[in-house]
Design a protein around this motif. Structure first.
Motif, PDB file in Angstrom:
ATOM      1  N   MET A 296       0.836  -1.192   0.000  1.00 45.64           N
ATOM      2  CA  MET A 296       0.000   0.000   0.000  1.00 45.64           C
ATOM      3  C   MET A 296       0.870   1.240   0.000  1.00 45.64           C
ATOM      4  N   ARG A 297       0.256   2.344  -0.381  1.00 47.07           N
ATOM      5  CA  ARG A 297       0.992   3.610  -0.472  1.00 47.07           C
ATOM      6  C   ARG A 297       0.344   4.633   0.459  1.00 47.07           C
ATOM      7  N   ILE A 298       1.192   5.305   1.238  1.00 48.09           N
ATOM      8  CA  ILE A 298       0.725   6.245   2.265  1.00 48.09           C
ATOM      9  C   ILE A 298       1.329   7.618   2.024  1.00 48.09           C
ATOM     10  N   LEU A 299       0.525   8.650   2.197  1.00 49.44           N
ATOM     11  CA  LEU A 299       1.033  10.026   2.249  1.00 49.44           C
ATOM     12  C   LEU A 299       1.034  10.448   3.719  1.00 49.44           C
ATOM     13  N   HIS A 300       2.211  10.720   4.241  1.00 48.06           N
ATOM     14  CA  HIS A 300       2.387  11.089   5.646  1.00 48.06           C
ATOM     15  C   HIS A 300       2.731  12.580   5.725  1.00 48.06           C
ATOM     16  N   THR A 301       1.928  13.311   6.486  1.00 47.69           N
ATOM     17  CA  THR A 301       2.154  14.746   6.663  1.00 47.69           C
ATOM     18  C   THR A 301       1.812  15.116   8.107  1.00 47.69           C
ATOM     19  N   SER A 302       2.250  16.288   8.532  1.00 50.15           N
ATOM     20  CA  SER A 302       1.965  16.718   9.901  1.00 50.15           C
ATOM     21  C   SER A 302       2.250  18.205  10.043  1.00 50.15           C
ATOM     22  N   ASP A 303       1.907  18.738  11.206  1.00 46.98           N
ATOM     23  CA  ASP A 303       2.268  20.106  11.594  1.00 46.98           C
ATOM     24  C   ASP A 303       1.856  21.142  10.545  1.00 46.98           C
ATOM     25  N   TRP A 304       0.579  21.113  10.219  1.00 47.08           N
ATOM     26  CA  TRP A 304       0.053  22.069   9.249  1.00 47.08           C
ATOM     27  C   TRP A 304      -0.007  23.482   9.819  1.00 47.08           C
ATOM     28  N   HIS A 305      -0.342  23.616  11.081  1.00 48.65           N
ATOM     29  CA  HIS A 305      -0.419  24.927  11.747  1.00 48.65           C
ATOM     30  C   HIS A 305      -1.293  25.911  10.953  1.00 48.65           C
ATOM     31  N   VAL A 306      -2.464  25.443  10.576  1.00 52.94           N
ATOM     32  CA  VAL A 306      -3.369  26.293   9.811  1.00 52.94           C
ATOM     33  C   VAL A 306      -3.725  27.542  10.632  1.00 52.94           C
ATOM     34  N   GLY A 307      -3.600  28.705  10.010  1.00 54.73           N
ATOM     35  CA  GLY A 307      -3.871  29.967  10.683  1.00 54.73           C
ATOM     36  C   GLY A 307      -2.635  30.651  11.221  1.00 54.73           C
ATOM     37  N   VAL A 308      -1.461  30.048  11.029  1.00 57.88           N
ATOM     38  CA  VAL A 308      -0.228  30.657  11.534  1.00 57.88           C
ATOM     39  C   VAL A 308       0.012  31.995  10.831  1.00 57.88           C
ATOM     40  N   THR A 309       0.582  32.941  11.555  1.00 59.37           N
ATOM     41  CA  THR A 309       0.949  34.234  10.980  1.00 59.37           C
ATOM     42  C   THR A 309       2.461  34.407  11.092  1.00 59.37           C
ATOM     43  N   LEU A 310       3.000  35.303  10.310  1.00 64.48           N
ATOM     44  CA  LEU A 310       4.426  35.613  10.349  1.00 64.48           C
ATOM     45  C   LEU A 310       4.573  37.091  10.657  1.00 64.48           C
ATOM     46  N   LYS A 311       4.868  37.387  11.926  1.00 62.86           N
ATOM     47  CA  LYS A 311       4.977  38.773  12.379  1.00 62.86           C
ATOM     48  C   LYS A 311       3.734  39.572  11.989  1.00 62.86           C
ATOM     49  N   GLY A 312       2.572  38.952  12.214  1.00 61.40           N
ATOM     50  CA  GLY A 312       1.304  39.605  11.938  1.00 61.40           C
ATOM     51  C   GLY A 312       0.804  39.430  10.518  1.00 61.40           C
ATOM     52  N   ARG A 313       1.612  38.858   9.632  1.00 61.73           N
ATOM     53  CA  ARG A 313       1.181  38.653   8.241  1.00 61.73           C
ATOM     54  C   ARG A 313       0.413  37.340   8.136  1.00 61.73           C
ATOM     55  N   PRO A 314      -0.840  37.369   7.674  1.00 66.78           N
ATOM     56  CA  PRO A 314      -1.612  36.122   7.513  1.00 66.78           C
ATOM     57  C   PRO A 314      -1.019  35.255   6.417  1.00 66.78           C
ATOM     58  N   ARG A 315      -1.165  33.937   6.566  1.00 67.83           N
ATOM     59  CA  ARG A 315      -0.562  33.018   5.597  1.00 67.83           C
ATOM     60  C   ARG A 315      -1.576  31.990   5.077  1.00 67.83           C
ATOM     61  N   LEU A 316      -2.862  32.276   5.235  1.00 66.36           N
ATOM     62  CA  LEU A 316      -3.878  31.327   4.787  1.00 66.36           C
ATOM     63  C   LEU A 316      -3.804  31.088   3.278  1.00 66.36           C
ATOM     64  N   ASP A 317      -3.509  32.127   2.513  1.00 66.02           N
ATOM     65  CA  ASP A 317      -3.412  31.949   1.059  1.00 66.02           C
ATOM     66  C   ASP A 317      -2.260  31.010   0.708  1.00 66.02           C
ATOM     67  N   GLU A 318      -1.133  31.162   1.419  1.00 64.75           N
ATOM     68  CA  GLU A 318      -0.008  30.250   1.205  1.00 64.75           C
ATOM     69  C   GLU A 318      -0.411  28.825   1.530  1.00 64.75           C
ATOM     70  N   GLN A 319      -1.074  28.655   2.670  1.00 63.73           N
ATOM     71  CA  GLN A 319      -1.459  27.317   3.083  1.00 63.73           C
ATOM     72  C   GLN A 319      -2.478  26.712   2.134  1.00 63.73           C
ATOM     73  N   ARG A 320      -3.354  27.534   1.616  1.00 68.54           N
ATOM     74  CA  ARG A 320      -4.342  27.041   0.649  1.00 68.54           C
ATOM     75  C   ARG A 320      -3.631  26.491  -0.590  1.00 68.54           C
ATOM     76  N   ALA A 321      -2.606  27.206  -1.055  1.00 62.24           N
ATOM     77  CA  ALA A 321      -1.839  26.753  -2.217  1.00 62.24           C
ATOM     78  C   ALA A 321      -1.074  25.466  -1.905  1.00 62.24           C
ATOM     79  N   VAL A 322      -0.531  25.369  -0.692  1.00 64.89           N
ATOM     80  CA  VAL A 322       0.196  24.166  -0.280  1.00 64.89           C
ATOM     81  C   VAL A 322      -0.739  22.960  -0.248  1.00 64.89           C
ATOM     82  N   PHE A 323      -1.917  23.130   0.316  1.00 66.11           N
ATOM     83  CA  PHE A 323      -2.860  22.010   0.396  1.00 66.11           C
ATOM     84  C   PHE A 323      -3.336  21.595  -0.995  1.00 66.11           C
ATOM     85  N   ARG A 324      -3.487  22.565  -1.861  1.00 70.93           N
ATOM     86  CA  ARG A 324      -3.882  22.233  -3.237  1.00 70.93           C
ATOM     87  C   ARG A 324      -2.811  21.351  -3.892  1.00 70.93           C
ATOM     88  N   GLN A 325      -1.548  21.711  -3.653  1.00 72.23           N
ATOM     89  CA  GLN A 325      -0.458  20.905  -4.203  1.00 72.23           C
ATOM     90  C   GLN A 325      -0.390  19.533  -3.532  1.00 72.23           C
TER      91      GLN A 325
END
Length: 384
Positions: free
Chosen positions: A1-30
């Motif tokens: 069988m084949r498994i995709l293993h991922t972790s530590d998504w940290h959805v909603g994380v910001t970088l010095k106040g900068r939102p990163r949801l758009d980045e995360q959305r693109a990452v999840f799409r990939q």
């Protein structure tokens, strides 16, 4: 069988106040594209789904959309809560998750409740022991839920975890792909830089020997750096899908693709995720920085290696619109071994000037501004 293993998504994380949801959305799409292209049978998300225990509604929407999209590829999905998550809140969504074809374990229950079983399209049977993050104060309660006998008075966190893992893996059979997923620190693992330190220190570390040799693959979360751990069976941290802070800028975000069969050692390879915005640090004086050519897409941390002066930070910000951190790092400091000048009998302006000089901030404009402000305060005091 084949498994995709991922972790530590940290959805909603910001970088010095900068939102990163758009980045995360693109990452999840990939990530979904990878799952589909690899025709994975199972997706394991090993904790820290959110960055905070009180995620925003937008963060929650993005998480559930991503999990549903991964399940939509035809794969089974197993998810456990991490130390950043509100385990009880996630557990409350378990009925929804089950209806959506997602095996979610947010908080502790009976031992049998943490074992998920399934069968691939090709008829390969698998069993996954799914253990959410356990805080030290809950370790004893976990043993009670698992109906284990009382531990010795000297039992530590690792002792409790060893007993829990043994209870979850005791029925691993030779003709089944035996999997374990959890959110914890294993001795020998290297931190990535963005983990919550209190939950990665020695008191929370457990030896790799707690996993039995009958385990086909151990899918871990918590440490953000992708890495394998030496042990009696294949043990791996998938790493985070994007760098959460500048301590992780040298990481290559990705997911682990695992190929495993009953009785056959797991083969693991990393598939990079390039959709995340990179993090980059640049250093130099203003002249050197003006000639620097950082990645135009990257979030930047800038160290300015020259004495501070009024307006310097603004000049650096003009050079690098993507800078989220600017550190003025003077290279000229007075020798601290020299005795400081006498302070008694000196005016406030003289004292402030000496302070600037001692700290490498010998800027006439700042000294002049101090004098004006001091004069204004004295004038107001006299008028009152």
């Amino acid at each position: 069988m084949r498994i995709l293993h991922t972790s530590d998504w940290h959805v909603g994380v910001t970088l010095k106040g900068r939102p990163r949801l758009d980045e995360q959305r693109a990452v999840f799409r990939q990530m979904v594209e990878v799952a589909r292209a690899e025709a994975v049978d199972l997706v394991i998300v090993a904790g820290d789904l959110f960055d905070t225990a009180s995620p925003s509604s937008d963060a929650q929407k993005l998480l559930f959309t991503a999990l549903s999209a991964l399940q939509g590829t035809g794969a089974e999905v197993v998810v456990v809560a991490g130390n950043h998550d509100n385990g009880k809140a996630l557990e409350a969504l378990r009925a929804w998750a089950h209806a959506a074809g997602i095996h979610l374990r947010g908080s502790l229950g009976k031992a049998a409740d943490h074992v998920v079983t399934g069968e691939t399209k090709d008829g390969e049977r698998w069993k996954c022991a799914a253990l959410p993050f356990i805080a030290q104060r809950h370790a004893v309660r976990a043993a009670e839920l698992f109906e284990l006998g009382a531990a010795g008075a000297e039992a530590n966190y690792a002792d409790h975890l060893r007993r829990l893992v043994a209870a979850l893996t005791q029925d691993f059979a030779a003709d089944t792909v035996n999997l374990f997923t959890g959110h914890l620190t294993v001795v020998g693992g290297k931190v990535g830089g963005g983990e919550r330190e209190v939950h990665t220190v020695a008191d929370y570390a457990v030896p790799a020997a707690i996993f039995p040799p009958t385990t086909s693959y151990v899918a871990l979360g918590h440490l953000h750096r992708a890495q394998a751990i030496n042990g009696p069976c294949p043990i791996r941290y998938s790493g985070a899908p994007l760098a959460v802070d500048f301590g992780e800028e040298d990481h290559t975000p990705g997911v682990a693709i695992v190929e495993v069969s009953a009785g056959v050692p797991a083969k693991v390879r990393t598939v990079p995720l390039t959709a995340a915005v990179p993090l980059q640090t640049v250093r130099g004086n203003l002249e050197q920085l003006a000639k620097a050519e950082p990645d135009e897409q990257a979030w930047l941390r800038v160290f300015v290696t020259e004495p501070a002066r009024a307006g310097l930070r603004g000049e650096v910000a003009d050079l690098f619109p993507n800078a989220v951190q600017i550190h003025i790092d003077p290279v000229m400091r007075l020798d601290r071994s020299e005795p400081r000048e006498r302070r008694s009998g000196r005016s406030p302006g003289e004292l402030f000037g000496a302070y600037l000089t001692e700290n490498g901030h010998d800027d006439p404009a700042v000294a002049k501004l101090f004098s004006q402000l001091y004069e204004d305060t004295q004038t107001v005091a006299e008028e009152v």
